[in-house]
Design a protein around this motif. Structure first.
Motif, PDB file in Angstrom:
ATOM      1  N   LYS A 137      92.153 -32.988 120.240  1.00  0.00           N
ATOM      2  CA  LYS A 137      91.770 -34.038 119.308  1.00  0.00           C
ATOM      3  C   LYS A 137      90.281 -34.293 119.491  1.00  0.00           C
ATOM      4  O   LYS A 137      89.857 -34.672 120.580  1.00  0.00           O
ATOM      5  N   VAL A 138      89.519 -34.040 118.457  1.00  0.00           N
ATOM      6  CA  VAL A 138      88.063 -34.159 118.557  1.00  0.00           C
ATOM      7  C   VAL A 138      87.533 -34.992 117.400  1.00  0.00           C
ATOM      8  O   VAL A 138      88.162 -35.092 116.348  1.00  0.00           O
ATOM      9  N   GLU A 139      86.356 -35.569 117.640  1.00  0.00           N
ATOM     10  CA  GLU A 139      85.721 -36.364 116.592  1.00  0.00           C
ATOM     11  C   GLU A 139      85.279 -35.447 115.456  1.00  0.00           C
ATOM     12  O   GLU A 139      84.803 -34.335 115.680  1.00  0.00           O
ATOM     13  N   ASP A 140      85.439 -35.920 114.233  1.00  0.00           N
ATOM     14  CA  ASP A 140      85.141 -35.109 113.058  1.00  0.00           C
ATOM     15  C   ASP A 140      83.642 -35.130 112.763  1.00  0.00           C
ATOM     16  O   ASP A 140      83.124 -36.015 112.078  1.00  0.00           O
ATOM     17  N   THR A 141      82.927 -34.139 113.315  1.00  0.00           N
ATOM     18  CA  THR A 141      81.500 -33.967 113.042  1.00  0.00           C
ATOM     19  C   THR A 141      81.256 -32.509 112.668  1.00  0.00           C
ATOM     20  O   THR A 141      82.070 -31.628 112.979  1.00  0.00           O
ATOM     21  N   ASP A 142      80.135 -32.239 112.009  1.00  0.00           N
ATOM     22  CA  ASP A 142      79.812 -30.860 111.624  1.00  0.00           C
ATOM     23  C   ASP A 142      79.699 -29.965 112.850  1.00  0.00           C
ATOM     24  O   ASP A 142      80.174 -28.823 112.851  1.00  0.00           O
ATOM     25  N   HIS A 143      79.061 -30.487 113.906  1.00  0.00           N
ATOM     26  CA  HIS A 143      78.892 -29.695 115.124  1.00  0.00           C
ATOM     27  C   HIS A 143      80.248 -29.325 115.731  1.00  0.00           C
ATOM     28  O   HIS A 143      80.473 -28.172 116.123  1.00  0.00           O
ATOM     29  N   ASN A 144      81.161 -30.301 115.810  1.00  0.00           N
ATOM     30  CA  ASN A 144      82.475 -30.033 116.394  1.00  0.00           C
ATOM     31  C   ASN A 144      83.279 -29.050 115.548  1.00  0.00           C
ATOM     32  O   ASN A 144      84.006 -28.210 116.078  1.00  0.00           O
ATOM     33  N   ARG A 145      83.147 -29.137 114.234  1.00  0.00           N
ATOM     34  CA  ARG A 145      83.863 -28.193 113.368  1.00  0.00           C
ATOM     35  C   ARG A 145      83.356 -26.768 113.570  1.00  0.00           C
ATOM     36  O   ARG A 145      84.145 -25.815 113.597  1.00  0.00           O
ATOM     37  N   GLN A 146      82.041 -26.615 113.712  1.00  0.00           N
ATOM     38  CA  GLN A 146      81.478 -25.284 113.963  1.00  0.00           C
ATOM     39  C   GLN A 146      81.946 -24.743 115.312  1.00  0.00           C
ATOM     40  O   GLN A 146      82.307 -23.567 115.433  1.00  0.00           O
ATOM     41  N   LEU A 147      81.941 -25.601 116.330  1.00  0.00           N
ATOM     42  CA  LEU A 147      82.355 -25.174 117.660  1.00  0.00           C
ATOM     43  C   LEU A 147      83.824 -24.770 117.680  1.00  0.00           C
ATOM     44  O   LEU A 147      84.195 -23.743 118.263  1.00  0.00           O
ATOM     45  N   VAL A 148      84.661 -25.559 117.047  1.00  0.00           N
ATOM     46  CA  VAL A 148      86.098 -25.273 116.994  1.00  0.00           C
ATOM     47  C   VAL A 148      86.358 -23.955 116.272  1.00  0.00           C
ATOM     48  O   VAL A 148      87.197 -23.148 116.688  1.00  0.00           O
ATOM     49  N   ALA A 149      85.622 -23.725 115.181  1.00  0.00           N
ATOM     50  CA  ALA A 149      85.809 -22.483 114.429  1.00  0.00           C
ATOM     51  C   ALA A 149      85.403 -21.263 115.250  1.00  0.00           C
ATOM     52  O   ALA A 149      86.087 -20.240 115.259  1.00  0.00           O
ATOM     53  N   LYS A 150      84.293 -21.368 115.982  1.00  0.00           N
ATOM     54  CA  LYS A 150      83.816 -20.238 116.776  1.00  0.00           C
ATOM     55  C   LYS A 150      84.756 -19.906 117.926  1.00  0.00           C
ATOM     56  O   LYS A 150      84.951 -18.754 118.285  1.00  0.00           O
ATOM     57  N   TRP A 151      85.357 -20.951 118.520  1.00  0.00           N
ATOM     58  CA  TRP A 151      86.216 -20.725 119.681  1.00  0.00           C
ATOM     59  C   TRP A 151      87.699 -20.660 119.328  1.00  0.00           C
ATOM     60  O   TRP A 151      88.545 -20.561 120.206  1.00  0.00           O
ATOM     61  N   ASN A 152      87.994 -20.697 118.050  1.00  0.00           N
ATOM     62  CA  ASN A 152      89.382 -20.550 117.596  1.00  0.00           C
ATOM     63  C   ASN A 152      90.315 -21.569 118.264  1.00  0.00           C
ATOM     64  O   ASN A 152      91.391 -21.250 118.758  1.00  0.00           O
ATOM     65  N   ILE A 153      89.862 -22.828 118.305  1.00  0.00           N
ATOM     66  CA  ILE A 153      90.638 -23.896 118.941  1.00  0.00           C
ATOM     67  C   ILE A 153      91.496 -24.589 117.899  1.00  0.00           C
ATOM     68  O   ILE A 153      91.038 -24.883 116.790  1.00  0.00           O
ATOM     69  N   ASN A 154      92.758 -24.826 118.249  1.00  0.00           N
ATOM     70  CA  ASN A 154      93.626 -25.626 117.384  1.00  0.00           C
ATOM     71  C   ASN A 154      93.258 -27.095 117.569  1.00  0.00           C
ATOM     72  O   ASN A 154      93.518 -27.667 118.622  1.00  0.00           O
ATOM     73  N   ALA A 155      92.637 -27.670 116.575  1.00  0.00           N
ATOM     74  CA  ALA A 155      92.109 -29.025 116.735  1.00  0.00           C
ATOM     75  C   ALA A 155      92.546 -29.935 115.601  1.00  0.00           C
ATOM     76  O   ALA A 155      92.735 -29.503 114.459  1.00  0.00           O
TER      77      ALA A 155
END
Length: 250
Positions: free
Chosen positions: A57-75
């Protein structure tokens, strides 16, 4: 000719590999040989695979979305919920006791302040001791505040602490302080029995600034009562803002 082709192919491979690393978020120099690169890659791939099995569970920010996409994290992306808080006075016939503790390499500090329902200060206490643990000094703040309240003859006390751990010791049956604190805890329990009504509530740190200020004073004794006429200008300002229901945003 063969040597030249080998160099060109190797350089081209390095360029492609480094570009791929940058795309994945790794901006670094290449290691000395391909075996080292493969070992590094295997370790990072293992971490990435572990991340992919998590439900974060992560805060919805552009940076976090990019990081999650790169690391293939289920968020699950969550919007930050702004919390408004202000100092809360006690119920009718109660006295509010706010306490706190602090710790550094040289000493431990603690403090407490008594206020009525209107937010006017009755008295305060500050103290210091040898450095121990944050929980120890938080409990010392509660003990000092209860001693002060008892000396004034108050019978109904509401304690406000920004330590959820300390609050749990009073409100959750199975929650007990560490064994190192047993003597301090017993003293607190004896003080609690002197009051007709006693309750403990968790407060946000933002609304516990007066006690935090007192805990930072660290006088050269374990119990120093400070009457309102002797309060510092900083403490007076905090008390005034609390009384005026100054709103803090978290």
């Amino acid at each position: 000719m063969i040597y030249t082709r080998t160099v060109i192919c190797t350089t081209h491979s390095q360029f492609i590999w480094q570009s791929l690393l940058k795309f994945l978020g790794f901006d670094r120099a290449l290691l000395g040989d391909w075996e080292s690169e493969m070992q590094w890659c295997a370790s990072k791939l293992e971490v990435r695979l572990k991340f992919s099995t998590l439900d974060a569970k992560v805060e919805d920010t552009d940076h976090n979305r990019q990081l999650v996409a790169k690391w293939n994290i289920n968020a699950v992306f969550q919007r930050h919920q702004e919390i408004r808080c202000s100092w809360k006075g006690p119920d009718e016939d109660f006295v509010q006791l706010n306490s706190d503790g602090s710790l550094n390499n040289d000493s431990g500090g603690f403090g407490a302040i008594l206020r009525d329902r209107c937010g006017d200060a009755i008295s305060a206490v500050a103290g210091s001791s040898r450095p121990s643990s944050v929980i120890h000094h938080e409990l010392q703040g509660v003990e000092a505040g209860l001693k002060l309240a008892s000396s004034y003859g108050f019978r109904k006390i509401c304690v406000g602490s920004d330590s959820q751990t300390v609050v749990s010791y009073f409100n959750i049956t199975k929650a007990k302080p560490p064994w190192q604190e047993k003597h301090l805890w017993r003293r607190i329990q004896r003080l609690v029995h002197q009051f007709d009504t006693f309750k403990v509530e968790h407060v946000y740190r933002d609304t516990n600034r007066a006690a935090d200020h007192l805990a930072s004073l660290r006088p050269s004794c374990e119990f120093l009562e400070i009457i309102p006429s002797s309060f510092s200008e900083d403490l007076k300002k905090i008390i005034f803002e609390d009384k005026c229901n100054f709103v803090y945003f978290r």
